[in-house]
Design an enzyme around this catalytic site. Sequence first.
Site, PDB file in Angstrom:
ATOM      1  CB  CYS A  56      44.589   8.940 -10.659  1.00  0.00           C
ATOM      2  SG  CYS A  56      45.665   8.303  -9.347  1.00  0.00           S
TER       3      CYS A  56
ATOM      4  CG  HIS B 293      41.338  10.848  -7.393  1.00  0.00           C
ATOM      5  ND1 HIS B 293      40.944  10.202  -8.548  1.00  0.00           N
ATOM      6  CD2 HIS B 293      42.369  10.120  -6.883  1.00  0.00           C
ATOM      7  CE1 HIS B 293      41.701   9.135  -8.720  1.00  0.00           C
ATOM      8  NE2 HIS B 293      42.575   9.062  -7.733  1.00  0.00           N
TER       9      HIS B 293
END
Length: 508
Positions: free
Chosen positions: A340, A431
């Site tokens: 991310c 994630h």
Amino acid sequence: MTGGLLIAGTTSDAGKSVLTAGICRWLHRQGVRVAPYKAQNMSNNSVVVVTADGRGGEIGRAQAMQAAACGIAPDLRFNPVLLKPGSDRSSQVVLLGEAVDTVTAGNYRTLRPRLAETAHSALADLRTDYDVVICEGAGSPTEINLRDGDFVNMGLARRFGLPTVVVGDIDRGGVFAAFFGTLALLSRADQELVSAFVINKFRGDLGILRPGLDMITAATGRPVHGVLPFDLDVWLDAEDSLAYGRVLGRPGPPRGTAWLRVAVIRVPRISNATDAEALAAEPGVRVQLTIEPAEIADADLVVIPGSKATVSDLAWLRETGLADAIATHAAAGKPLLGICGGFQMLGERIHDEVESARGTVPGLGLLPVEVTFAARKTLARSSGVGLGEPVDGYEIHHGYVSAGAPEPLLRYDDGRPEGAVAGNVFGTHWHGAFESDAFRRRFLTEAARLAGRHGFTVAGDTRYAAVRERALDTLGDLVEEHLDTDALWRLIEKGPTPGLPFLPPGAP
């Protein structure tokens, strides 16, 4: 019944989240319809919940873990207000899963009535849907500068008549002073709801501690409903990075002849640090959080995790010398992974008029992508294929790849590319991807090859979902074995203990 408890703590990271989860698992085992709740959470560890109408929303990771302890799916009502700190002075406000504003010390009082109304409504709804709701407080209930308008700790307990159990971490020392001081600084009306204490993370001879339990009860009029022992198996799904030690978990011995050493950089605004927990669940994989360039040099695999302040944390990497250590690691051909915000830092440029408002800044230049920040946050549960294996994950990000056509690390189910691979450098916005067992094994095998750890053999039988379930069962076992569950049940069923003494001086 519509019973409930508030689990408050003497400090942050005293054990509120794990005690709440343990009580939830104990009640679930008894066949009770139980749900968790935290009115307001301040954490950058969050998960995506998809609602019945297909909308994605965020709640704190700890509440998703507590939902699993209850045997139910996560619900936006479990954490109606989530504050995600982007700096020391501001936080993004996520209300019932959706980012709606930015809060600072200056405007929090203005926003608070709206937040409180939403939080109270969510708890009222949950109490009609479940037999018991176990509520978790935030920080300490004795933050006297914040008591006016509080809807998270004693303000919540007052509103709903919740008996309150205060947990303290004896591993930090001073637990009896913390209990006494917590109670003594509450108003008379708040003190009437504080019905018991619980001690967390005890090591040693309980017989030596027992006189202290009797003395704190005599001094406050409140019993200690149990002493939870320190347990190294309780480490998954931490609410924030305060809970992490230097090494994650308790790594099992390697299946081959070599360990794989993983260094996760603890950036200042680390977000979803829980991504590294799936790696730490593997035998022979030692996962260490670090801010030291020397420890980067010694690592086989380096991970740059998510960040709530990508541009600011990227500048911090450069200021601390960690950016140079990362570049040296990558130049040596050893594996580097960005997740991310960490993925965004690895690109050539970041265009950010949203999160930092700093415009275009250079990235680390290790992946052939450019990232642009959009005003609307991407929130999604995602699935696809990576390294030839099925992958599930979730996305929480403002940035998106706006330039570059790299080899993707993953592909969505519909074939769209996601992430990037350039030799030994990997990046993804997803994630939770490493909770997919086959993908995690394939990635670690490739990382070991790139690092020259030829003696490392990935385990073929680790099931991350089973590891998490064992951790939740451990919490339930600790509650059943070490707490006075009959006394807890009386509080849940009958409410605060009547006739509790007032401990001066109290608050105005």
